[in-house]
Each structure stands twice: as C-alpha cells, then as structure tokens.
Design a protein around this motif. Structure first.
Motif, PDB file in Angstrom:
ATOM      1  N   GLY A 228      33.379  35.562  24.775  1.00  0.00           N
ATOM      2  CA  GLY A 228      33.230  37.113  24.219  1.00  0.00           C
ATOM      3  C   GLY A 228      33.231  37.936  25.289  1.00  0.00           C
ATOM      4  N   TYR A 229      33.318  39.215  24.745  1.00  0.00           N
ATOM      5  CA  TYR A 229      34.160  40.789  25.184  1.00  0.00           C
ATOM      6  C   TYR A 229      32.043  41.706  25.102  1.00  0.00           C
ATOM      7  N   SER A 230      31.431  42.172  26.318  1.00  0.00           N
ATOM      8  CA  SER A 230      30.719  42.906  26.822  1.00  0.00           C
ATOM      9  C   SER A 230      30.900  43.939  27.300  1.00  0.00           C
ATOM     10  N   LYS A 231      30.537  45.154  26.701  1.00  0.00           N
ATOM     11  CA  LYS A 231      31.019  46.668  27.666  1.00  0.00           C
ATOM     12  C   LYS A 231      29.204  47.005  27.919  1.00  0.00           C
ATOM     13  N   VAL A 232      28.951  47.258  30.097  1.00  0.00           N
ATOM     14  CA  VAL A 232      27.513  47.601  30.060  1.00  0.00           C
ATOM     15  C   VAL A 232      28.264  49.354  30.679  1.00  0.00           C
ATOM     16  N   GLU A 233      27.235  50.233  30.084  1.00  0.00           N
ATOM     17  CA  GLU A 233      27.568  51.252  30.025  1.00  0.00           C
ATOM     18  C   GLU A 233      29.443  51.900  30.307  1.00  0.00           C
ATOM     19  N   GLU A 234      30.046  51.930  31.602  1.00  0.00           N
ATOM     20  CA  GLU A 234      31.413  52.157  30.782  1.00  0.00           C
ATOM     21  C   GLU A 234      32.361  50.434  31.266  1.00  0.00           C
ATOM     22  N   ASP A 235      31.920  49.780  31.906  1.00  0.00           N
ATOM     23  CA  ASP A 235      31.864  48.718  32.820  1.00  0.00           C
ATOM     24  C   ASP A 235      32.460  47.214  31.490  1.00  0.00           C
ATOM     25  N   ASN A 236      33.182  46.818  31.162  1.00  0.00           N
ATOM     26  CA  ASN A 236      34.214  45.674  30.107  1.00  0.00           C
ATOM     27  C   ASN A 236      33.998  44.282  31.274  1.00  0.00           C
ATOM     28  N   ARG A 237      33.281  43.528  30.543  1.00  0.00           N
ATOM     29  CA  ARG A 237      33.814  41.956  30.847  1.00  0.00           C
ATOM     30  C   ARG A 237      34.400  40.929  29.673  1.00  0.00           C
ATOM     31  N   THR A 238      34.748  39.676  30.118  1.00  0.00           N
ATOM     32  CA  THR A 238      35.496  38.708  28.835  1.00  0.00           C
ATOM     33  C   THR A 238      35.220  37.564  29.464  1.00  0.00           C
ATOM     34  N   GLY A 239      34.953  36.639  29.009  1.00  0.00           N
ATOM     35  CA  GLY A 239      34.883  35.332  29.566  1.00  0.00           C
ATOM     36  C   GLY A 239      34.086  34.713  28.539  1.00  0.00           C
TER      37      GLY A 239
END
Length: 454
Positions: A228-239
C-alpha cells in the motif's frame, strides 16, 4: 342419555340434591377456570424470560394442585430455562417417578442434563424418550444437540440429516446440521446446509455468519499479502505491509505466522528517516466449543537503532446467542531500553439483520513513546452479502493525555475494509484509513490478495 331420560332422573332426585349437584359443578368449573388462568399467566411469564415471577405462580399451583401435570412440566422447564439445572432435573425426575415414560418429562430432563454439561446423561435420556415416541421432534432434536455437545459429529449429522429432510422448512435443523458438518471438517456440506437455512429464513443472522465461517474453513491453507501507499503529513511511502500464512489443523484449531511492516509505512518518524520497524509474529487460534474461542500471538519487533521489542497479544471471544458475541483482549510490548507499552480492549458483535452487524469497541492503554494514557472508542458497521463480499465501515474518536502545549490531545478518524471473492480460492482485499493524530495526519490506501488452498 336423551332429554327424556335426563328429565326422569332429575324427577327422581329431591330439589335439594339437584341444587347441591349443580352448585358443586359450578364451583368445580370455576376452580378449573382459575387454575387454567394461573397456568396461562405463568406460561407467558416463563416464555418471556420472567422466570422468578413465573415460579411464584407455579409454586402456588403445585401446592394447590400437585397432580396438575401441565403446571408441573412448565415448572420443571422454567427451572431449566433460568439456569437452575439441578432443580429442573429433580422436578422432571419427580414427574417420572409418578408417571414413568412420560415423554415430555423425558425430553425436558434430557435438555436439563444437556444444558448442565452432562452430555452422556442427556444422550441416554433422549434415547429413552425416542423409544417411547419415535416421532417426537423435541427429543430427536435434543439428541442431536447432545451429540454436538459431546463432539460426536458423526452421530449428530445422522440425527440432523433426518430432521432436515423431514422438516426442510425449519431453519434450526439446517443450522444444526451445518454445525455438525463443520465439526466433522465437511465445510462444503456445511456451506450447503447454511445456504438451505437462509433459503428458508433469509433474515437469519446466525446462518449468515456460519456461512461465512464455512467458506473460510474450507481452506486448509490461507495466504494473505498486502501492499500500500501511506501519506503522513507531507511525506509518503509505498511498500509491502503484511504477509501472513494460516494453516488449519482441523475445524477448531489453526496456527499462523506473519510479517508485519505497517509501522514502517505509517509512523511519521520512520517515514521521515526512510527506516524500518518490522515485526515477526507466530500464533494460534482455538475454537474450544460453540461458545468460546481464543487467539494467542507472540512476536518480535525489530528497530534500526535500539533493542528489539517483544510483543504478546491475547483475545478471548464469547459466542452468546444467534450470532451475538463479545470479545476481550490485550496487547503488550516490552524491551530492556524502552518503556513498556500496552492496551486492553473490549468489543461486541451485534447482528442487526442477516447481512448487517454493528461492532462497537473500546481501547485503553499506555503509549511507550510518551508514557501517557490513551483511549479510543470505535464503532463499525459490517455488511455481509450472501455471495461472499464483506464491507466494514468504521470511525473512531480518542484522547491521549499528552499535556504538551500546542499539541492536541484528541484524535479521530475512519476506515473502510473490503473483501471481494473473485473465485473459490482467490479474493481481493482493500483498506482505506484516515487518522488525525496528535502529531500527524495520516492517510493509508492498501490492497491485498487472499489465497485459499483447499
């Protein structure tokens, strides 16, 4: 006797004797009417669950009319329904002492033994009742339930197969047959029984839930993979978020192992540093009986710059009635260089219709990062469609006693979960989560696959 002979007989009696006879008859009828009225009132109270009030009336009836069988039977049943199994057994045995072989008393005694946990005595008593009346449905049904309680799936199947064939319109027989088939590991046959129950009563919540259980238990091995994709505040990460394998030893016991990487993707600190904090878990599921199930897990969480953290989770589920259940559980994480963190929770599963249920729950615990108490209240609605799709929509509010100026104490959010069967062995999964936390706002969109190997 015709009217003429009756008239002749009356002429042979004195007027006083006729009057006394008529008076006695009227008093007898009045007494019987009052007795029947008391019995009807007690019956309504007992059936509606007002057992103490019913016993007050039945006790009076027993004292005044000790030979009145309907009241004696109802009183014995009322003891059983109110959980006073010893008194119920004694009451039924007293009736049988006076009328050996009385079928209703034998069937009632069988249920009293069964509900008190004495399956062997129940089986013996129901068999005696069936010898007296082979077509007595209550006795045959009770025998089937007693076999279920004794974990004798083969005999229970034989009993409920005959009942379901003889009375296909009765949902209860199909549900009981499906339970026996699940106990025997015959999930495909159980699925058909629950589908027949829903054909007779589409609104039956218990049959709907058991059908979902039969579908899942048809697989000896289940694999889940999530990314999945996560957006935390202005940062994001996929994995990769989760990998899990579950093996069913039999219809009641399962073991599983999983790799959990969600903290790496959803925590602001790990997202900012592009570092990982994954966990490895192992656990077991035990369905002890139709009323009780346990989930036990143990795992290790691996941090990039501190000691590894041990984790343990325990959940107890209590199946109460017709799909309604309650659960209690807790989670604990500890290591040598970090404060212990934990939470406990309680929740309910409340069937509203055959396809809709509510799941309220409450969490309370302590955060290891800030060592403050936190609490969260969750309410979810679960939609179970007959073809297999499941949807859960939920929301939550909570509070953490941070006491930090400029940092809000309150948290809130919502989530959506979906399970979509694509065929007999493959399902798609989707999760969307939004949380407005104390330190960050996070949005997660994840998708997964569930594979079932039968």
């Amino acid at each position: 006797m015709n009217f003429k002979s009756l008239h002749s007989n009356l002429n042979g009696l004195s007027f006083g004797k006729v009057g006394a006879t008529l008076l006695f008859t009227l008093l007898l009828l009045a007494n019987l009417g009052a007795q029947q009225e008391q019995f009807s009132q007690a019956q309504q109270l007992a059936v509606s669950g007002q057992h103490a009030e019913a016993e007050a009336i039945l006790g009076q009836l027993a004292a005044a009319h000790p030979d009145y069988l309907p009241a004696a039977l109802l009183r014995a049943h009322n003891f059983s329904w109110s959980g006073q199994h010893r008194r119920s057994i004694d009451a039924f045995q007293a009736i049988l002492g006076q009328q050996p072989g009385q079928v209703d008393a034998l069937a009632g005694l069988g249920y009293a033994y069964s509900w008190s946990g004495n399956a062997d005595k129940a089986i013996e008593t129901f068999q005696r009742a069936i010898e007296q009346a082979p077509d007595n449905i209550d006795a045959r049904k009770g025998l089937g339930y007693a076999y279920l309680a004794a974990q004798d799936a083969r005999q229970a199947i034989l009993v409920f197969e005959r009942l379901a064939q003889g009375h296909p319109e009765l949902t209860e027989h199909h549900i009981a047959l499906g339970k026996a088939q699940l106990l025997a590991g015959r999930s495909k046959a159980a699925k058909q029984s629950f589908e027949q129950a829903l054909a007779a009563d589409p609104s039956n919540a218990e049959a709907q839930q058991l059908l979902a259980t039969a579908r899942s238990q048809g697989a000896a091995l289940e694999l889940d993979i999530w990314g999945g994709y996560s957006k935390v505040e202005e940062d994001n990460r996929t994995g990769l978020r989760l990998l899990q394998a579950l093996y069913r030893i039999n219809s009641r016991y399962s073991v599983f192992a999983k790799f959990d990487n969600t903290l790496s993707l959803d925590n602001l600190d790990f997202v900012n540093r592009n570092s990982n904090a994954s966990s490895l878990w192992g656990g077991a599921l035990a369905g002890w009986n139709d009323r009780l199930a346990t989930r036990l897990e143990y795992g290790m969480r691996f941090f990039p710059d501190r000691e590894n953290q041990q984790q343990a989770r325990l959940e107890q589920v209590f199946y109460i009635h017709n799909g309604f259940s309650a659960r209690l559980g807790g989670w604990l994480a500890f290591s040598s260089d970090f404060p212990t963190e934990w939470y406990g929770y309680a929740g309910l599963y409340i069937p509203v219709t055959s396809f809709l249920a509510l799941e309220p729950s409450y969490y309370y615990g302590q955060d290891g990062f800030n060592s403050v108490n936190q609490q969260r209240a969750v309410l979810a609605a679960k939609l179970l469609l007959p073809q297999g799709p499941e949807f859960t929509l939920g929301g939550f509010v909570g509070k953490a006693d941070l006491g930090i100026e400029g940092i809000p104490d309150n948290i809130s959010g919502g989530y959506l979960l979906a399970l979509m069967p694509l065929n007999d062995w493959l399902s798609g999964q989707l999760a969307v989560n939004y949380e407005k936390g104390n330190f960050a706002t996070a949005t997660v969109v994840a998708a997964g696959l569930k594979l079932r190997f039968r």
